[in-house]
Design an enzyme around this catalytic site. Structure first.
Site, short mmCIF file in Angstrom:
data_model
loop_
_atom_site.label_atom_id
_atom_site.label_comp_id
_atom_site.label_asym_id
_atom_site.label_seq_id
_atom_site.Cartn_x
_atom_site.Cartn_y
_atom_site.Cartn_z
N GLY A 153 5.65 6.13 7.49
CA GLY A 153 5.92 6.54 6.11
C GLY A 153 5.06 7.73 5.70
O GLY A 153 5.53 8.65 5.03
N ARG B 154 -0.26 10.28 8.54
CA ARG B 154 -0.27 9.36 9.68
C ARG B 154 0.52 9.98 10.84
O ARG B 154 0.15 9.83 12.01
CB ARG B 154 0.34 8.01 9.27
CG ARG B 154 0.28 6.94 10.31
CD ARG B 154 -1.11 6.40 10.56
NE ARG B 154 -1.62 5.70 9.40
CZ ARG B 154 -2.86 5.23 9.30
NH1 ARG B 154 -3.71 5.37 10.29
NH2 ARG B 154 -3.26 4.62 8.20
N ARG C 217 8.32 20.05 1.99
CA ARG C 217 7.86 19.02 1.04
C ARG C 217 6.64 18.26 1.55
O ARG C 217 6.41 17.11 1.15
CB ARG C 217 8.98 18.01 0.72
CG ARG C 217 10.08 18.62 -0.12
CD ARG C 217 11.18 17.62 -0.39
NE ARG C 217 12.19 18.24 -1.23
CZ ARG C 217 12.42 17.89 -2.50
NH1 ARG C 217 11.73 16.95 -3.07
NH2 ARG C 217 13.36 18.50 -3.19
N ARG D 127 10.21 2.88 13.61
CA ARG D 127 9.34 2.94 12.44
C ARG D 127 7.99 2.30 12.80
O ARG D 127 7.95 1.21 13.40
CB ARG D 127 9.98 2.20 11.26
CG ARG D 127 9.03 1.87 10.13
CD ARG D 127 9.73 1.47 8.86
NE ARG D 127 8.88 0.67 8.00
CZ ARG D 127 7.83 1.13 7.32
NH1 ARG D 127 7.48 2.41 7.42
NH2 ARG D 127 7.09 0.34 6.57
N SER E 183 3.22 -0.03 7.64
CA SER E 183 2.37 -1.12 7.19
C SER E 183 3.22 -2.06 6.33
O SER E 183 4.28 -1.66 5.83
CB SER E 183 1.18 -0.58 6.39
OG SER E 183 1.65 0.07 5.24
N ASP F 107 -2.16 -5.58 3.93
CA ASP F 107 -2.63 -6.32 2.77
C ASP F 107 -1.90 -7.66 2.78
O ASP F 107 -0.89 -7.81 3.46
CB ASP F 107 -2.37 -5.56 1.46
CG ASP F 107 -0.92 -5.16 1.28
OD1 ASP F 107 -0.52 -4.13 1.86
OD2 ASP F 107 -0.18 -5.87 0.60
N ARG G 256 -7.76 -0.11 9.47
CA ARG G 256 -6.34 0.03 9.82
C ARG G 256 -6.14 0.87 11.08
O ARG G 256 -5.19 0.67 11.81
CB ARG G 256 -5.56 0.67 8.66
CG ARG G 256 -5.24 -0.31 7.56
CD ARG G 256 -4.14 0.22 6.68
NE ARG G 256 -4.52 1.35 5.88
CZ ARG G 256 -5.09 1.28 4.68
NH1 ARG G 256 -5.37 0.11 4.16
NH2 ARG G 256 -5.39 2.36 4.00
N1 HPA Z 1 4.62 -4.29 -0.60
C1 HPA Z 1 5.52 -3.38 -0.25
N2 HPA Z 1 5.30 -2.51 0.72
C2 HPA Z 1 4.14 -2.57 1.37
C3 HPA Z 1 3.17 -3.51 1.05
C4 HPA Z 1 3.42 -4.41 0.01
O1 HPA Z 1 2.59 -5.26 -0.32
N3 HPA Z 1 2.10 -3.29 1.86
C5 HPA Z 1 2.43 -2.27 2.67
N4 HPA Z 1 3.66 -1.84 2.38
#
Ligand code: HPA
Length: 238
Positions: free
Chosen positions: A20, A24, A43, A87, A90, A206, A219
């Site tokens: 994303g 990265r 962009r 992909r 995270s 997370d 990470r």
């Molecule tokens: N929510 C949505 N997308 C995410 C999250 C999350 O908690 N963590 C990493 N990508």
């Protein structure tokens, strides 16, 4: 050159890793690829092509969420003849079955997005991973010394990072969802539409149950494991 990618025909490899975050993408290109060349910065969504173990590989930032991701995936498949997109992202952990920094290889994706409802006229499509890529990723992960666990299961691709209806996660969790992110459902749908291969691999960054979060430094290591799985799978799968 496509509308959002400044590469000339042939500058993007048939295999694309798809994080994303554009920075990265830069980190992956600098850390894992030899002779990486920047082919787009339109962009600020960076894309690079280099080689890994003798295979040409590109890394392209997708942005966050299905609308942004779909712009790049459509152009990669349709205008640059990309064959495989993996992909590398995270996700938030949705259940105690997964721990922080664990890796989830998505065999399919649920979603609250309206995109496929429009695409399928209100009917429910089941976006699934390419089986050859999925199998190759599982095999790669079994051969590697990893510092965290690997799970195969469902991701929930949500349109809202800041959910207004967090209680709705529960039904997906009860039906097998392990993590929440924002792109996989759309990626799997587009790969199917174009007759190409896609896989989504996410690291738990997370945790919605425990409230834990990783630091950027933490990470990096598990992201490294995930990238290695993705590279091995994409270059091994038929
Ligand atoms: N929510 C949505 N997308 C995410 C999250 C999350 O908690 N963590 C990493 N990508």
């Amino acid at each position: 050159m496509s509308t959002h990618i400044a590469a000339a025909t042939g500058e993007i490899a048939p295999i694309v890793l798809f994080p994303g975050d554009p920075l990265r993408a830069k980190w992956i290109a600098e850390t894992f690829l030899s002779d990486a060349v920047l082919y787009t910065e339109t962009r600020g969504m960076l894309g690079f092509t280099g080689t890994w173990n003798g295979h040409r590989v590109s890394v392209q930032g997708s942005g966050m969420g299905q609308p942004s991701m779909a712009i790049y995936a459509n152009e990669l498949f349709n205008e640059y003849d990309v064959q495989k997109i993996v992909r590398v992202g995270s996700c938030g952990g949705l259940t105690e079955k997964v721990g922080m920094r664990d890796i989830i290889i998505a065999n399919g994706a649920c979603t609250d997005s309206g995109i496929n409802r429009v695409r399928f006229n209100g009917l429910d499509y089941a976006p699934v991973a390419d089986f050859a890529l999925l199998r190759a990723a599982v095999e790669a992960s079994e051969e590697m010394p990893l510092s965290s666990s690997v799970h195969v299961g469902l991701l929930f691709s949500s349109d809202q990072f800041y959910s207004t209806r967090p209680e709705l996660n529960e039904a997906f969790v009860k039906h097998g969802a392990l993590g929440v992110e924002m792109e996989t459902s759309g990626l799997y749908t587009l790969a199917a539409y174009y007759g190409r291969q896609a896989l989504s691999i996410c690291t738990v960054s997370d945790h919605l149950v425990t409230g834990e979060e990783t630091t950027a430094k933490e990470r990096e290591q598990t992201f490294g494991d995930m990238i290695e799985i993705a590279l091995r799978a994409a270059t091994a799968a038929g």
